[in-house]
Design a protein around this motif. Structure first.
Motif, PDB file in Angstrom:
ATOM      1  N   ALA A  57       0.837  -1.205   0.000  1.00  0.00           N
ATOM      2  CA  ALA A  57       0.000   0.000   0.000  1.00  0.00           C
ATOM      3  C   ALA A  57       0.871   1.254   0.000  1.00  0.00           C
ATOM      4  N   GLY A  58       1.948   1.233   0.783  1.00  0.00           N
ATOM      5  CA  GLY A  58       2.873   2.367   0.804  1.00  0.00           C
ATOM      6  C   GLY A  58       3.549   2.573  -0.539  1.00  0.00           C
ATOM      7  N   ALA A  59       3.925   1.481  -1.204  1.00  0.00           N
ATOM      8  CA  ALA A  59       4.570   1.579  -2.518  1.00  0.00           C
ATOM      9  C   ALA A  59       3.617   2.167  -3.549  1.00  0.00           C
ATOM     10  N   CYS A  60       2.378   1.729  -3.516  1.00  0.00           N
ATOM     11  CA  CYS A  60       1.384   2.261  -4.462  1.00  0.00           C
ATOM     12  C   CYS A  60       1.138   3.752  -4.235  1.00  0.00           C
ATOM     13  N   SER A  61       0.988   4.126  -2.985  1.00  0.00           N
ATOM     14  CA  SER A  61       0.731   5.541  -2.703  1.00  0.00           C
ATOM     15  C   SER A  61       1.946   6.403  -3.024  1.00  0.00           C
ATOM     16  N   GLU A  62       3.148   5.888  -2.771  1.00  0.00           N
ATOM     17  CA  GLU A  62       4.366   6.642  -3.074  1.00  0.00           C
ATOM     18  C   GLU A  62       4.517   6.828  -4.584  1.00  0.00           C
ATOM     19  N   ALA A  63       4.267   5.769  -5.358  1.00  0.00           N
ATOM     20  CA  ALA A  63       4.381   5.866  -6.814  1.00  0.00           C
ATOM     21  C   ALA A  63       3.329   6.807  -7.396  1.00  0.00           C
ATOM     22  N   ALA A  64       2.148   6.822  -6.799  1.00  0.00           N
ATOM     23  CA  ALA A  64       1.078   7.677  -7.307  1.00  0.00           C
ATOM     24  C   ALA A  64       1.311   9.149  -6.995  1.00  0.00           C
ATOM     25  N   THR A  65       1.903   9.443  -5.849  1.00  0.00           N
ATOM     26  CA  THR A  65       2.043  10.842  -5.433  1.00  0.00           C
ATOM     27  C   THR A  65       3.429  11.425  -5.673  1.00  0.00           C
ATOM     28  N   TYR A  66       4.405  10.599  -6.034  1.00  0.00           N
ATOM     29  CA  TYR A  66       5.773  11.095  -6.162  1.00  0.00           C
ATOM     30  C   TYR A  66       5.930  12.198  -7.220  1.00  0.00           C
ATOM     31  N   PRO A  67       5.280  12.108  -8.398  1.00  0.00           N
ATOM     32  CA  PRO A  67       5.416  13.222  -9.355  1.00  0.00           C
ATOM     33  C   PRO A  67       4.987  14.572  -8.778  1.00  0.00           C
ATOM     34  N   TYR A  68       3.972  14.571  -7.938  1.00  0.00           N
ATOM     35  CA  TYR A  68       3.553  15.820  -7.297  1.00  0.00           C
ATOM     36  C   TYR A  68       4.650  16.358  -6.373  1.00  0.00           C
ATOM     37  N   GLU A  69       5.334  15.456  -5.712  1.00  0.00           N
ATOM     38  CA  GLU A  69       6.446  15.844  -4.837  1.00  0.00           C
ATOM     39  C   GLU A  69       7.578  16.473  -5.652  1.00  0.00           C
ATOM     40  N   VAL A  70       7.870  15.899  -6.808  1.00  0.00           N
ATOM     41  CA  VAL A  70       8.921  16.444  -7.677  1.00  0.00           C
ATOM     42  C   VAL A  70       8.547  17.852  -8.137  1.00  0.00           C
ATOM     43  N   VAL A  71       7.308  18.033  -8.560  1.00  0.00           N
ATOM     44  CA  VAL A  71       6.856  19.361  -8.995  1.00  0.00           C
ATOM     45  C   VAL A  71       6.887  20.343  -7.826  1.00  0.00           C
ATOM     46  N   ARG A  72       6.478  19.905  -6.634  1.00  0.00           N
ATOM     47  CA  ARG A  72       6.502  20.788  -5.454  1.00  0.00           C
ATOM     48  C   ARG A  72       7.918  21.257  -5.142  1.00  0.00           C
ATOM     49  N   ARG A  73       8.870  20.303  -5.197  1.00  0.00           N
ATOM     50  CA  ARG A  73      10.270  20.691  -4.937  1.00  0.00           C
ATOM     51  C   ARG A  73      10.776  21.663  -5.994  1.00  0.00           C
ATOM     52  N   GLN A  74      10.388  21.437  -7.236  1.00  0.00           N
ATOM     53  CA  GLN A  74      10.793  22.337  -8.323  1.00  0.00           C
ATOM     54  C   GLN A  74      10.232  23.739  -8.086  1.00  0.00           C
ATOM     55  N   LEU A  75       8.989  23.817  -7.655  1.00  0.00           N
ATOM     56  CA  LEU A  75       8.367  25.113  -7.364  1.00  0.00           C
ATOM     57  C   LEU A  75       9.068  25.821  -6.205  1.00  0.00           C
ATOM     58  N   GLN A  76       9.492  25.074  -5.207  1.00  0.00           N
ATOM     59  CA  GLN A  76      10.179  25.677  -4.067  1.00  0.00           C
ATOM     60  C   GLN A  76      11.531  26.261  -4.465  1.00  0.00           C
ATOM     61  N   MET A  77      12.160  25.682  -5.460  1.00  0.00           N
ATOM     62  CA  MET A  77      13.488  26.151  -5.868  1.00  0.00           C
ATOM     63  C   MET A  77      13.431  27.339  -6.823  1.00  0.00           C
ATOM     64  N   GLN A  78      12.258  27.658  -7.360  1.00  0.00           N
ATOM     65  CA  GLN A  78      12.142  28.760  -8.307  1.00  0.00           C
ATOM     66  C   GLN A  78      12.223  30.107  -7.601  1.00  0.00           C
ATOM     67  N   LEU A  79      12.757  31.070  -8.320  1.00  0.00           N
ATOM     68  CA  LEU A  79      12.774  32.446  -7.810  1.00  0.00           C
ATOM     69  C   LEU A  79      11.389  33.052  -7.970  1.00  0.00           C
ATOM     70  N   TRP A  80      11.056  33.976  -7.084  1.00  0.00           N
ATOM     71  CA  TRP A  80       9.733  34.605  -7.147  1.00  0.00           C
ATOM     72  C   TRP A  80       9.541  35.372  -8.453  1.00  0.00           C
ATOM     73  N   THR A  81      10.609  35.925  -8.994  1.00  0.00           N
ATOM     74  CA  THR A  81      10.486  36.729 -10.213  1.00  0.00           C
ATOM     75  C   THR A  81      10.209  35.879 -11.449  1.00  0.00           C
ATOM     76  N   THR A  82      10.620  34.626 -11.423  1.00  0.00           N
ATOM     77  CA  THR A  82      10.428  33.759 -12.589  1.00  0.00           C
ATOM     78  C   THR A  82       9.537  32.563 -12.263  1.00  0.00           C
ATOM     79  N   ARG A  83       8.663  32.726 -11.300  1.00  0.00           N
ATOM     80  CA  ARG A  83       7.834  31.613 -10.837  1.00  0.00           C
ATOM     81  C   ARG A  83       6.873  31.142 -11.927  1.00  0.00           C
ATOM     82  N   LEU A  84       6.813  29.821 -12.105  1.00  0.00           N
ATOM     83  CA  LEU A  84       5.880  29.190 -13.039  1.00  0.00           C
ATOM     84  C   LEU A  84       4.729  28.569 -12.247  1.00  0.00           C
ATOM     85  N   SER A  85       3.641  28.304 -12.936  1.00  0.00           N
ATOM     86  CA  SER A  85       2.525  27.608 -12.299  1.00  0.00           C
ATOM     87  C   SER A  85       2.909  26.137 -12.113  1.00  0.00           C
TER      88      SER A  85
END
Length: 97
Positions: free
Chosen positions: A18-46
């Motif tokens: 169950a943990g593996a399934c949930s991790e695989a399903a939600t991991y892309p969102y985690e990658v996008v979240r980390r990418q958003l955190q690393m962006q500068l406010w002046t060049t922020r993307l949606s």
């Protein structure tokens, strides 16, 4: 006291699955979240634009970069949590759902 219906090993295994399934399903969102955190406010993307940018640069596998180490952390935690949950239902004599 009642025994675990599936036994502790199978209960741990099912919790890990169950943990593996949930991790695989939600991991892309985690990658996008980390990418958003690393962006500068002046060049922020949606979030959607960030996801498209990640896929353009590395393909769909880029959304799953780092899944293995993350799974090594999540799987034991999910398995133990599920085992404790089932055990506490027995200890507290909670109805099975």
């Amino acid at each position: 006291m009642e025994q675990l219906e599936l036994g502790p090993i199978r209960t741990l295994l099912y919790g890990a699955i169950a943990g593996a399934c949930s991790e695989a399903a939600t991991y892309p969102y985690e990658v996008v979240r980390r990418q958003l955190q690393m962006q500068l406010w002046t060049t922020r993307l949606s979030p959607l634009a960030s996801c498209v940018k990640i896929v353009e640069q590395g393909g769909v596998p880029a959304l799953y970069a780092g899944l293995s180490p993350s799974s090594l952390q999540v799987l034991p935690s999910a398995a133990i949590s599920y085992l404790v949950y089932k055990f506490m239902k027995i200890v507290l004599k909670e109805e099975s759902t």
